[in-house]
Design a protein around this motif. Sequence first.
Motif, PDB file in Angstrom:
ATOM      1  N   TYR A 914       0.819  -1.208   0.000  1.00 42.43           N
ATOM      2  CA  TYR A 914       0.000   0.000   0.000  1.00 42.43           C
ATOM      3  C   TYR A 914       0.857   1.264   0.000  1.00 42.43           C
ATOM      4  N   MET A 915       2.136   1.080  -0.168  1.00 39.96           N
ATOM      5  CA  MET A 915       3.039   2.218  -0.025  1.00 39.96           C
ATOM      6  C   MET A 915       4.144   2.105  -1.066  1.00 39.96           C
ATOM      7  N   SER A 916       4.511   3.255  -1.626  1.00 38.37           N
ATOM      8  CA  SER A 916       5.603   3.311  -2.591  1.00 38.37           C
ATOM      9  C   SER A 916       6.896   3.708  -1.888  1.00 38.37           C
ATOM     10  N   GLN A 917       7.960   3.689  -2.648  1.00 45.21           N
ATOM     11  CA  GLN A 917       9.274   3.984  -2.071  1.00 45.21           C
ATOM     12  C   GLN A 917       9.338   5.394  -1.506  1.00 45.21           C
ATOM     13  N   GLN A 918       8.732   6.352  -2.182  1.00 46.74           N
ATOM     14  CA  GLN A 918       8.856   7.740  -1.752  1.00 46.74           C
ATOM     15  C   GLN A 918       8.079   8.031  -0.471  1.00 46.74           C
ATOM     16  N   ASP A 919       7.187   7.104  -0.073  1.00 46.32           N
ATOM     17  CA  ASP A 919       6.403   7.324   1.137  1.00 46.32           C
ATOM     18  C   ASP A 919       7.034   6.712   2.379  1.00 46.32           C
ATOM     19  N   LEU A 920       8.181   6.096   2.245  1.00 45.47           N
ATOM     20  CA  LEU A 920       8.809   5.486   3.416  1.00 45.47           C
ATOM     21  C   LEU A 920       9.306   6.539   4.398  1.00 45.47           C
ATOM     22  N   VAL A 921       9.835   7.641   3.889  1.00 46.91           N
ATOM     23  CA  VAL A 921      10.360   8.710   4.736  1.00 46.91           C
ATOM     24  C   VAL A 921       9.419   9.893   4.637  1.00 46.91           C
ATOM     25  N   GLN A 922       8.597  10.061   5.661  1.00 48.57           N
ATOM     26  CA  GLN A 922       7.666  11.174   5.732  1.00 48.57           C
ATOM     27  C   GLN A 922       8.107  12.099   6.857  1.00 48.57           C
ATOM     28  N   PRO A 923       8.452  13.331   6.555  1.00 50.59           N
ATOM     29  CA  PRO A 923       9.061  14.205   7.561  1.00 50.59           C
ATOM     30  C   PRO A 923       8.043  14.764   8.540  1.00 50.59           C
ATOM     31  N   THR A 924       8.548  15.118   9.701  1.00 48.65           N
ATOM     32  CA  THR A 924       7.752  15.797  10.715  1.00 48.65           C
ATOM     33  C   THR A 924       8.178  17.257  10.787  1.00 48.65           C
ATOM     34  N   ASN A 925       7.586  18.001  11.702  1.00 44.77           N
ATOM     35  CA  ASN A 925       7.898  19.416  11.849  1.00 44.77           C
ATOM     36  C   ASN A 925       8.888  19.668  12.984  1.00 44.77           C
ATOM     37  N   VAL A 926       9.768  18.729  13.231  1.00 49.31           N
ATOM     38  CA  VAL A 926      10.826  18.926  14.199  1.00 49.31           C
ATOM     39  C   VAL A 926      12.134  18.550  13.519  1.00 49.31           C
ATOM     40  N   THR A 927      13.159  19.332  13.764  1.00 48.25           N
ATOM     41  CA  THR A 927      14.456  19.094  13.141  1.00 48.25           C
ATOM     42  C   THR A 927      15.462  18.638  14.191  1.00 48.25           C
ATOM     43  N   VAL A 928      16.386  17.818  13.752  1.00 47.33           N
ATOM     44  CA  VAL A 928      17.447  17.297  14.619  1.00 47.33           C
ATOM     45  C   VAL A 928      18.778  17.500  13.917  1.00 47.33           C
TER      46      VAL A 928
END
Length: 1458
Positions: A914-928
């Motif tokens: 149900y998911m493609s390669q580009q959807d594996l890394v979905q960013p959040t609104n916090v940076t590290v």
Amino acid sequence: MRDFCSPPIKIGLLIWLCCPFVSAQGQGINQNIGGVGVGGQNIQGGQNIAQGQNPIAGGQTLTGTGLYNAATNNAFYGVNLVPFGPENGDLEVAPGFLTSGQTIDLHQHFPFYGGLYNYTTISVNGYMAFATVLDQGPTINIGLETDWPRVQDPAMIAPYLCKQQINQDSIPGLQTGVFFRLALRQSLFGSGNANNPQAGFFGQSIDQACPGTSGSYIRCNAQSDYFLEEMMRWLQEGVAGASMFRADAAVVVTWLNTASAVSGRSDITNNELATYQVIWMTDQAARLSYVILNYEKLGFDAADFRQNSRSGRCRAVFNGGNHTGLVDVDPTHPFKETPKILAQRSGVPSMVRGRYMFRVDDVVRPGGCSNKTGGTYPMLIYPNIVNTLGELTIDINAICLDYTKTYILMIEQRQSASCVILNPSIARCFIPRIYDWGTKTVYFQPQAGFADDDRTFVGYVYFVPPTLDPMRLEIGNVFEWFKNPLPSTLMPLTWYPRNFTNPDIAPGEFRVPLWDPSLYNVQLGLYVIGYNEAKDNELKKFTPKYRVICRLATYANRNQDEYRFRPQEEWINLNVVEQWYMSPYERRTELYLYRVGFLKLAPIRANAINQEAPQLLSGLVSSPISLHFLWTVQNPEFQQSSNDPLGAGNIAAKTAFVVKKATQMCNDWYDEDGALQNFIRDTETGNSCPCTMTQAQLDLGRFMPHPRCSQEFRDITCPEMIGAENCYLSAQNVYSREAGRHHDRNLHLDSQRMQTHYGQVCCYSKEGYLQQTSYQPVIKVIENMFYNPGYPMRAYEFGSSPYLGQFEVPGMSSYHSDYMPYFLCCKFSKFRCQMFYWRRPSSSCQNYIPPAVGTIMGGGVIESLDNQRFIFDQPGVFTLLHIPASTYSPEVKIQVRLERYPNRKVDFSLLGHYMSQQDLVQPTNVTVVTGVAIESTGTDRVVVTARGDTRRFRYRTNIIIGNILRYFDTLRIQKYNGFMVYVNNVQRGQPEIYVTMDEQEIGLKITESYALDIDRLFNYQESMGLLDIRLSVPPAYGVRSDGNININNINNPNTESSAQLNLNLDQNQLNRPRVSGLLRPFPDSTYGVMNEPLNLNDVNNEQIRQQIISNYLIQSDGSASYANQQYSNNRAEENMFTSNTDSDKAFSVFPEVSMKNEPIYTVAPKYMTGRYRFVPQTGADIVQLLQMCRGLQENANIGMQPLQGNLAFQIGSRYCPDNPGMIISVCGDSVPCLNDYTLFNSEVLGTQVQDAWNSYQNDRNQAMRQYNSCGMINIEYPEYMTKTPAFGSGYLQGDVVRFGCFQTHWIHGEYEYKCSLKVDRHNPYRVGWEWNKGFQPWCRAKEIENYLTWLTALASTLAIILAFILVFLTCWCVKRKRLDAMQRSPKKVYTIDDDTERPKSPEIEIDNDAFEPDNKVTSISSPQLDSPSVELRSRGQHSVQNSQLSPRPAFLGMNTSV
């Protein structure tokens, strides 16, 4: 019809039928490659080895013991393939999985390119993949060519990557397919063997080995053990250092007669087919991994039709996946022209054509050799850690070697090393003694003048001090050698026999294979080498001197197969010396000049002369040891003093002799050191110890945990500092600003600092206070007292540039000048330790000024160097710290890379469903923080990054210096140009990294995922992938955490107070550079308020964000809402992650450069725009989100209606963290916890940032405190004295120290001291801290005191009597004197007047000698006798009597005539 049995047809038919078998059996290993191969490669000929047989020196052949070749009963094995096929236990990839690949279970983790894999996918397209492969189109794209993460970039081992096919037509005689099998060692789950079946793990028998490995392709039997042993021999012949590898598992995949994807029947009948093989091996611990590639034939270059190579070109590569890097099997121009050349060339020409070897556990490194003649090619060097004492050998994989040429190894800035050829793939180089410490670039090339252009091969070697050498000779507990008497005269000796080869056998000359046991049959001698720094009469200098003193013993190097991985253990008898290289006279005199030395185990030549000191061959050296055990072995002086002609003596006699000689040597050292320059002034003013242990922990740029005396490193083996909780060593040589006789206190503010060869050591008690050398003799109550303070060192332990002269040799100079004098005076001698501490007094932090400290942790939680506290989130590369160059300081640049943390709610298992390669890394609104880059003028560039997802199993971080990935597994401390980098490897995966800048004294502590023990967190397969940074800036840059401008020596009693100096000096007057960056964002504004907590208004405050982005953003990732940024002029705009320095450009082709350049959380373009763009979350946003989510969680009415419940579920699952009510209850008012717990959706990260922030605040408040020190009290007479408190602080303001004596003694002198403030009454701004004045305390025995008391009483009594006698005698003498005077003076005669009855005036009669009356002469009467007083005295009751005496003669007293 023509008879098929006619002679011509019969001959042709026989040739056709027999050709396959002839080619299989008649071809030797080097068939068709006798001369110069393609591309000029020399493939060794003349060694046609029959299948199943092995080459042995001397031309002999033995069956079954040598190189593993194809069996003679299979016609389809090539000249270089291992047996395969169903008859050897292989399975064939099912036809339905040929293109997409068949996934198999490996039942063992295999490391590859930083990842751990227990599976692989085998495809007919010539690869073993570890992820989904996008094979759409004519070309299979991998590496940087892919648009990752939008499409896949799979990790893979691809021996021949291109579109291929297995012919489905049943062509008679054509065997084709893809075969695989897994070979496991029988002892993989036990330790049994065929000779002892019950010796397995917990008594497990061999037939039960390797349980749980279902599958018919798995082999776990004697054949698999034999196969693995032979593969190990292959590796030994081709890869440097592979002799240390033990293969426990191997995957064998064979592609047999594959055709190009667009080929037809004519291509197949023309034998345009490919046959190749992969053998992938690892050990049981899954730490090392090697790959062998075998190419039997390659009949096509690409997947195109009829040999057209315009599309679908074939490649042979190792791809790390996810843009982590790619390594070609053969990066030469001939391979680029035609990939088929792989089957004609070889990486191991001495073995067979078409064979290549690689080490692949982390970044792939090529083994064997290469013919690349341009650009840069990395060498494989083992060992790449070399002791600075040198005289070692290293093996090198580089260029394919020619026996007719001479090769050298050139060492950067040092002399070259000569090399010999072991075989065409491996060279052995003899490293000379290199006086250096740090990494040196080395170049390998033939010594053939400028006509030879083979200058491609580059590598690096670490030169380390003997005290840090992990490859040193093991001699047991090193510190047992520093005891008197020795605990035992038998000391252990351990080494690996395969480290030594027979010097009389040249493998390259005699063609002896490296696995041949006869090569390791050699006699080894154990030599004692003394070290001294003495005058060289020829050079007129004091230089380091090494002398071979004796040979203790001789050992036979064991060359049996069992000692390939097993160390040889022997014993050293210290009572016996096998051969002296000193005369008896020299043993009485010169032997004692060598305070320290080391042992060396080296081969003995057959023609060695015993009487002369040999020129030792390359060998292994030990750590520095004391040589006092030699003082009593066959020593004429000891034999004479102990009356022992054999010199054996008893323990007491030996101990007494060592004490005697050590006392003499201690006295000599005391005089010798006293004649040198007083270095205490420089160590105390230039690098004074921190006042507390907390200050030392946070002063990252100037001090580091002692490598042998620190519980932080969990290494507390140093005996000279036993009893300290932690010891800290100066992170660099002590720098001094004062030179010559200039002592103006303001001179050093504007002067250039100079590097000295001194060092500082500070040891702290359990309470965190400095231990003092002056108190050690007072506190010491047992022989090995656990109170041994640190002391300054005349010779820095890590050496001093240029590491050549006196006090500069790493390790040895410090032992000669500092450590051995300690043992001589404090351990071997009696009552001499105080003499040593007089020369090495510990620091009392009187000149210490704490640094400015800042940090960034978790989700952008920041405390700046000047007390600014805020949370900042923004993806991109930012300037963390920038200090421009000034007159006396270089430029400093530190940058960080901030990335959006991925949403961990994403389920990777949905990939492909149900998911493609580009959807594996979905960013959040916090940076590290995921990376930090550090550089200064004239230094190397250090880049530290977190590893990407699925790459943090063995190493959690990358340390890239000079575009080369550095490893700290065995060498924790490494020196580079301008930097020192060390790793605290208490936790697995190097999660805690320290970087110190030498001249600038700026330090960083980089922690990955709070250095958590991930093995204990069962919900996490790997660490979290975020970095925390702690930065310290020394006071020389004028930044203080309390907001004051700082100058040196502000705590010196001879300087003005800080308040007055702040009134007189500002930053411009001191000419200090401007310090700015993310950790000092507002350098021109006011400082932050002390102890002000972080509040919600400081979370992504828009005003703060605008200024930081405008001033310090280097490069944005494109997902921010700020398109155009205005940059300040004082900032370097170069992105240090993607750019290269001039010295690093040569290494920019190395695969690890991709790890430095690319972000680790790269997202697809769709997640950088629209509703997925980055939106910083303020404190109000977080509170509102938590309240909303808690309402959804706790409000029972939310799900009453189906539509409402569905919408609430969608909102909660997409935007809300799990269990928001727990977040509020756990975090309370902790803003860092609320921010990280909510945005990361992780309880572990939330609680960790809370604990880390609170701990940092507490430590920082203690570390920035300015302590006032009076220094230690110098005790001159410590005998029988006690100190109260014994281990308490005795140097800080307010400390009270009381001295006393034991019950057998009385205390005298001033015995109570207090450290207090003293103000100069002439200058109120001049203050200092001093102890109260008084006489030195000392102790006197009570017996002597009583004796002296009685003696005093007796003396006092006698004194009184004598005084009375003296008074009496004085009075008596005075009386006698008066009487004598009266006898000698004229006599006065009183008479009575008859008329008046009053005394007349006296008449002085002067008698003549005859005393005749007629001769008397009467003198004139005295007027005094006529006075009224005389008249009054004459009156009274005696007047009658006086009248009656008148007729008598007028003479008082007797007047008897003689």
